[in-house]
Design a protein around this motif. Sequence first.
Motif, PDB file in Angstrom:
ATOM      1  N   ARG A 187     -25.344  41.055  -1.750  1.00 26.70           N
ATOM      2  CA  ARG A 187     -25.114  41.920  -0.536  1.00 26.70           C
ATOM      3  C   ARG A 187     -24.756  43.413  -0.978  1.00 26.70           C
ATOM      4  O   ARG A 187     -23.986  43.804  -1.660  1.00 26.70           O
ATOM      5  CB  ARG A 187     -23.597  41.852   0.010  1.00 26.70           C
ATOM      6  CG  ARG A 187     -23.499  39.926   0.491  1.00 26.70           C
ATOM      7  CD  ARG A 187     -22.262  39.415   0.355  1.00 26.70           C
ATOM      8  NE  ARG A 187     -22.055  38.282   1.104  1.00 26.70           N
ATOM      9  CZ  ARG A 187     -20.517  37.367   1.492  1.00 26.70           C
ATOM     10  NH1 ARG A 187     -19.806  38.067   1.229  1.00 26.70           N
ATOM     11  NH2 ARG A 187     -20.401  36.237   0.895  1.00 26.70           N
TER      12      ARG A 187
ATOM     13  N   VAL B 261     -25.500  47.252  -0.653  1.00 28.08           N
ATOM     14  CA  VAL B 261     -25.488  48.969  -0.654  1.00 28.08           C
ATOM     15  C   VAL B 261     -26.735  49.321  -0.748  1.00 28.08           C
ATOM     16  O   VAL B 261     -27.009  49.399  -2.286  1.00 28.08           O
ATOM     17  CB  VAL B 261     -23.657  49.624  -0.416  1.00 28.08           C
ATOM     18  CG1 VAL B 261     -22.970  48.527  -0.072  1.00 28.08           C
ATOM     19  CG2 VAL B 261     -23.887  50.084  -1.815  1.00 28.08           C
TER      20      VAL B 261
ATOM     21  N   GLN C 283     -21.161  40.932  -4.907  1.00 32.29           N
ATOM     22  CA  GLN C 283     -21.122  41.821  -3.992  1.00 32.29           C
ATOM     23  C   GLN C 283     -20.819  43.342  -4.034  1.00 32.29           C
ATOM     24  O   GLN C 283     -20.301  44.315  -4.663  1.00 32.29           O
ATOM     25  CB  GLN C 283     -19.887  41.553  -3.158  1.00 32.29           C
ATOM     26  CG  GLN C 283     -19.328  42.079  -1.771  1.00 32.29           C
ATOM     27  CD  GLN C 283     -18.224  42.038  -1.273  1.00 32.29           C
ATOM     28  OE1 GLN C 283     -17.372  40.524  -1.742  1.00 32.29           O
ATOM     29  NE2 GLN C 283     -17.422  42.357   0.012  1.00 32.29           N
ATOM     30  N   ALA C 284     -21.568  44.355  -3.450  1.00 30.00           N
ATOM     31  CA  ALA C 284     -21.118  45.891  -3.260  1.00 30.00           C
ATOM     32  C   ALA C 284     -21.021  46.401  -2.438  1.00 30.00           C
ATOM     33  O   ALA C 284     -21.220  45.718  -0.912  1.00 30.00           O
ATOM     34  CB  ALA C 284     -22.649  46.396  -4.232  1.00 30.00           C
ATOM     35  N   ARG C 285     -19.765  47.534  -2.688  1.00 30.15           N
ATOM     36  CA  ARG C 285     -19.763  48.039  -2.026  1.00 30.15           C
ATOM     37  C   ARG C 285     -18.299  49.585  -1.853  1.00 30.15           C
ATOM     38  O   ARG C 285     -17.943  49.300  -2.578  1.00 30.15           O
ATOM     39  CB  ARG C 285     -18.675  47.212  -1.062  1.00 30.15           C
ATOM     40  CG  ARG C 285     -16.828  47.103  -1.205  1.00 30.15           C
ATOM     41  CD  ARG C 285     -16.109  46.268  -0.941  1.00 30.15           C
ATOM     42  NE  ARG C 285     -14.928  46.082  -1.344  1.00 30.15           N
ATOM     43  CZ  ARG C 285     -14.261  44.964  -1.660  1.00 30.15           C
ATOM     44  NH1 ARG C 285     -15.436  43.564  -1.955  1.00 30.15           N
ATOM     45  NH2 ARG C 285     -13.716  44.579  -2.839  1.00 30.15           N
ATOM     46  N   VAL C 286     -18.681  50.079  -1.306  1.00 29.52           N
ATOM     47  CA  VAL C 286     -18.445  51.598  -1.290  1.00 29.52           C
ATOM     48  C   VAL C 286     -16.273  51.726  -0.278  1.00 29.52           C
ATOM     49  O   VAL C 286     -16.061  51.157   0.643  1.00 29.52           O
ATOM     50  CB  VAL C 286     -19.520  52.674  -0.143  1.00 29.52           C
ATOM     51  CG1 VAL C 286     -18.605  54.180  -0.564  1.00 29.52           C
ATOM     52  CG2 VAL C 286     -20.473  52.866  -1.333  1.00 29.52           C
ATOM     53  N   GLU C 287     -15.890  52.038  -1.036  1.00 27.54           N
ATOM     54  CA  GLU C 287     -14.210  52.235  -0.367  1.00 27.54           C
ATOM     55  C   GLU C 287     -14.189  53.593  -1.128  1.00 27.54           C
ATOM     56  O   GLU C 287     -14.596  54.551  -2.213  1.00 27.54           O
ATOM     57  CB  GLU C 287     -13.907  50.935  -1.518  1.00 27.54           C
ATOM     58  CG  GLU C 287     -13.914  49.931  -1.388  1.00 27.54           C
ATOM     59  CD  GLU C 287     -12.703  47.999  -2.553  1.00 27.54           C
ATOM     60  OE1 GLU C 287     -12.215  49.257  -3.303  1.00 27.54           O
ATOM     61  OE2 GLU C 287     -13.594  47.383  -1.854  1.00 27.54           O
TER      62      GLU C 287
ATOM     63  N   LEU D 287     -17.632  53.648  -6.010  1.00 27.13           N
ATOM     64  CA  LEU D 287     -19.038  51.682  -5.442  1.00 27.13           C
ATOM     65  C   LEU D 287     -17.598  51.151  -7.110  1.00 27.13           C
ATOM     66  O   LEU D 287     -17.904  51.251  -7.417  1.00 27.13           O
ATOM     67  CB  LEU D 287     -20.182  51.998  -5.781  1.00 27.13           C
ATOM     68  CG  LEU D 287     -21.584  51.031  -5.761  1.00 27.13           C
ATOM     69  CD1 LEU D 287     -21.069  50.486  -4.885  1.00 27.13           C
ATOM     70  CD2 LEU D 287     -22.459  51.111  -6.886  1.00 27.13           C
TER      71      LEU D 287
ATOM     72  N   GLN E 126     -22.916  55.769   4.999  1.00 23.50           N
ATOM     73  CA  GLN E 126     -22.234  54.977   5.139  1.00 23.50           C
ATOM     74  C   GLN E 126     -20.956  55.419   6.457  1.00 23.50           C
ATOM     75  O   GLN E 126     -20.584  56.552   5.855  1.00 23.50           O
ATOM     76  CB  GLN E 126     -22.129  54.462   3.947  1.00 23.50           C
ATOM     77  CG  GLN E 126     -22.951  53.840   3.078  1.00 23.50           C
ATOM     78  CD  GLN E 126     -23.818  52.455   3.565  1.00 23.50           C
ATOM     79  OE1 GLN E 126     -23.063  51.661   3.715  1.00 23.50           O
ATOM     80  NE2 GLN E 126     -24.694  52.857   3.785  1.00 23.50           N
TER      81      GLN E 126
ATOM     82  N   PRO F 155     -14.562  53.549   4.937  1.00 25.68           N
ATOM     83  CA  PRO F 155     -13.613  52.631   4.986  1.00 25.68           C
ATOM     84  C   PRO F 155     -12.382  53.098   5.858  1.00 25.68           C
ATOM     85  O   PRO F 155     -11.766  54.100   5.262  1.00 25.68           O
ATOM     86  CB  PRO F 155     -13.643  51.866   3.914  1.00 25.68           C
ATOM     87  CG  PRO F 155     -14.108  52.471   2.646  1.00 25.68           C
ATOM     88  CD  PRO F 155     -14.949  53.740   3.500  1.00 25.68           C
TER      89      PRO F 155
END
Length: 325
Positions: A206, A208, A247-251, A259, A322, A325
Amino acid sequence: MLGQKILRAIENTEMSVFAQDLDLRYAWVCNPGSSWLADANTGSSDSDILSEAAANRSTAMKREVLARGHAMRYEMSLVQGNQTRWYDICVDVDRDDSGTPCGIIGTSSDITDQKRREETLKTLLRELSHRSKNLLAIIQSLASQTARHSLTVPEFLVRFRGRIQSLSYSQDIVTDADWRGADLESLVTTQVERYAPDGMDQIDFRPVDAYLSPTASLHVGLALHELAVNAASYGSLSVPGGTVAIQARVERQDGEAVLVIIWQERGGPRVRPERDARFGTSTLERIVPNAVGGEARLEYLPEGIRYTLTIPEAQFELTQPQSRP
């Protein structure tokens, strides 16, 4: 007639031609365009059209030509508007029909584009030198770490070659992107897919749309390599039905975007809580996070290895906006 044709041909170039008398006052200028000779009128001198420093240097060069009797060439930089332009100037003694010196004849060519290309090349060479030193430092560190945790020379060679190959794959991606870095999806595909018997069908990725810096690209590639090799040898990729979720997401952490990359193995052999030093724990827990200025956590969960890497904003950029969050 020949002279007229030559001067006409010069009008289609970045070259200007000029003549000055023995007092270094301009007699005529051909094709001045927007160069430093644009304001040179009949009877004017260099001090009338150039800054004091440039005029003094230009006058000194021309007087030396008159004194020595042979041509000289020099470069001159001038600030015109909001930019600096460079000119290649060649001056020689002008003589009358009897061969007696009667002044100066010269040419001026705009070489600004050439100078910019030279400066760009110098910058690229400095950057290449810097990156080469960084890469050699990485290789030296890998050699030390691999040797420290290898029991035999054949074991060292196998593991070290794999890590060097991992660096090579990541470097290819960085180079193809004109040294901008590497996109995370390409890194995962390159470093992980070949270790999964069923290819990417065993990888739940998943991503980004993020580009990692060159430094982060090489080190994240190494981390993925270590995880994939271990999963293929002892973990979820070593048995039918085993999978890896990436999984990769920006927080947002402490007001800064980070990242977060999470590797989670499932469906493999039950994981023992004790650690095997030969599994690249030093690379995963110390070398990689230190290199990118981030943090890492390696967990030996019963259902499978879990690795979390946090990368600061300075080491990546998002290719698409993006939502925060």
